[in-house]
Design an enzyme around this catalytic site. Structure first.
Site, PDB file in Angstrom:
ATOM      1  N   ASP A  76     -34.401 -18.313 -35.305  1.00  0.00           N
ATOM      2  CA  ASP A  76     -34.953 -18.080 -33.959  1.00  0.00           C
ATOM      3  C   ASP A  76     -33.872 -17.763 -32.922  1.00  0.00           C
ATOM      4  OD1 ASP A  76     -37.179 -19.147 -35.339  1.00  0.00           O
ATOM      5  OD2 ASP A  76     -36.831 -21.142 -34.504  1.00  0.00           O
ATOM      6  N   GLU A  80     -46.245 -15.536 -33.114  1.00  0.00           N
ATOM      7  CA  GLU A  80     -45.297 -16.339 -32.334  1.00  0.00           C
ATOM      8  C   GLU A  80     -44.097 -15.471 -31.941  1.00  0.00           C
ATOM      9  OE1 GLU A  80     -44.619 -19.340 -35.259  1.00  0.00           O
ATOM     10  OE2 GLU A  80     -43.184 -18.152 -36.392  1.00  0.00           O
TER      11      GLU A  80
END
Length: 326
Positions: free
Chosen positions: A38, A208
């Site tokens: 991420d 997401e």
């Protein structure tokens, strides 16, 4: 013979130096060792920064490291720029940071605790520091977003600065994405004209990891699709005339290559407008790994066609060439 031997030694040394120099002109992938995911990329004072999730079991995800580089090749680790010891309400799953510089302060937004309902403590928090390497301290003493609005789990936050200087929080898991207008000191939100705080801007197939940028007056909205532990994890995008959409999905631009790595997704960008260079920073899983948390941070170049559409990114082992930001 003496001079010949000396010349040979000099030639050998020069050859070795040339080879050493050559090896540091390419970043390689991953760009730094360790299990990290991420990644949030940023540029502060012409230095590159990456703030990733420490990829481990949720109970072990209790801190965030940062990495800095002058050239995208050599990276310096800044350990524990933020951890749960500095955030009283957070106890696990500190992940997917987003960072902005504003008024000589650095604001690090993060998700914590992986809440599954409005009855749990956690959500999206904000930490602040005087330097990009921290140390960061809790800005609010509580989450900025601690409830499910429009079905969006309060995780995977991104802070977007619009052309007029307004900052927005774009976030959401569980296949829903919201946008909200941040107030000046990032302690809360300002209502939209209709009185709402959270507007849903979810495109088709959204899961997401939202990201937004402006290019040639158009708003490019990017997100991750598929399951984060699976091979179908990938990045898609849409384009609109407004940060509020509507966003009609164009297609995937980043996904796995069965010969390189699996599960390429959850990205951010490094944009150098002066040089018209775009780099996508993302995580992927090595072919040798089956553990879902075994993810590495990588970088590759991202390009556009003549119509402004994003070309599919080729994920590589080589990464990108050394590049100063100036």
């Amino acid at each position: 013979m003496k001079y010949l031997f000396s010349s040979l030694l000099l030639l050998s040394a020069l050859t070795s130096f040339a080879q050493d120099t050559k090896t540091i002109k390419q970043s390689g992938n991953p760009i730094f060792p360790g299990w990290y995911a991420d990644p949030e990329a940023a540029v502060f004072n012409n230095k590159y920064w990456v703030y990733p999730t420490y990829s481990a079991k949720y109970k072990e995800q209790v801190f965030l490291d940062a990495f800095s580089s002058d050239d995208l090749v050599k990276w310096k680790k800044h350990p524990h720029v933020l951890d749960t010891a500095a955030v009283k309400w957070a106890n696990k799953a500190m992940w997917a940071p987003a960072i902005v510089q504003k008024d000589k302060k650095y604001y690090l937004f993060f998700g914590a605790n992986d809440i599954q309902s409005d009855n749990e403590v956690g959500g999206i928090g904000v930490a602040v520091a005087d330097k990009p390497e921290g140390p960061f301290k809790d800005h609010l003493g509580k989450p900025l977003v601690d409830k499910f609005h429009n079905g969006a789990q309060p995780i995977d936050q991104f802070v977007f600065k619009d052309k007029d200087g307004q900052y927005y929080l774009i976030y959401g898991g569980w296949k829903h994405c919201n946008i909200a207008k941040l107030n000046k000191d990032f302690t809360g939100f300002l209502p939209f004209d209709d009185g709402k705080i959270f507007k849903e801007i979810t495109p088709d197939n959204y899961v997401e990891g939202p990201y937004m940028f402006i290019r040639n007056g158009k708003y490019y909205f990017m997100w991750s699709e598929g399951g984060w532990t699976g091979p179908d994890y990938s990045v898609a995008y849409a384009v609109s005339d407004s940060p509020f959409g509507p966003f009609k999905r164009v297609g995937k631009i980043l996904q796995q290559d069965a010969t390189i790595a699996r599960g390429a997704g959850h990205h951010s960008l490094i944009i150098n407008e002066k040089k018209n260079k775009y780099y996508i920073v993302y995580h992927r899983r090595p072919l040798t790994e089956t553990d879902g948390n075994h993810r590495e941070t990588c970088i590759d170049e991202m390009k556009f066609d003549a119509d402004g559409m994003i070309l599919p990114v080729k994920i590589t082992k080589e990464g990108v060439k050394a590049q100063k930001f100036k």
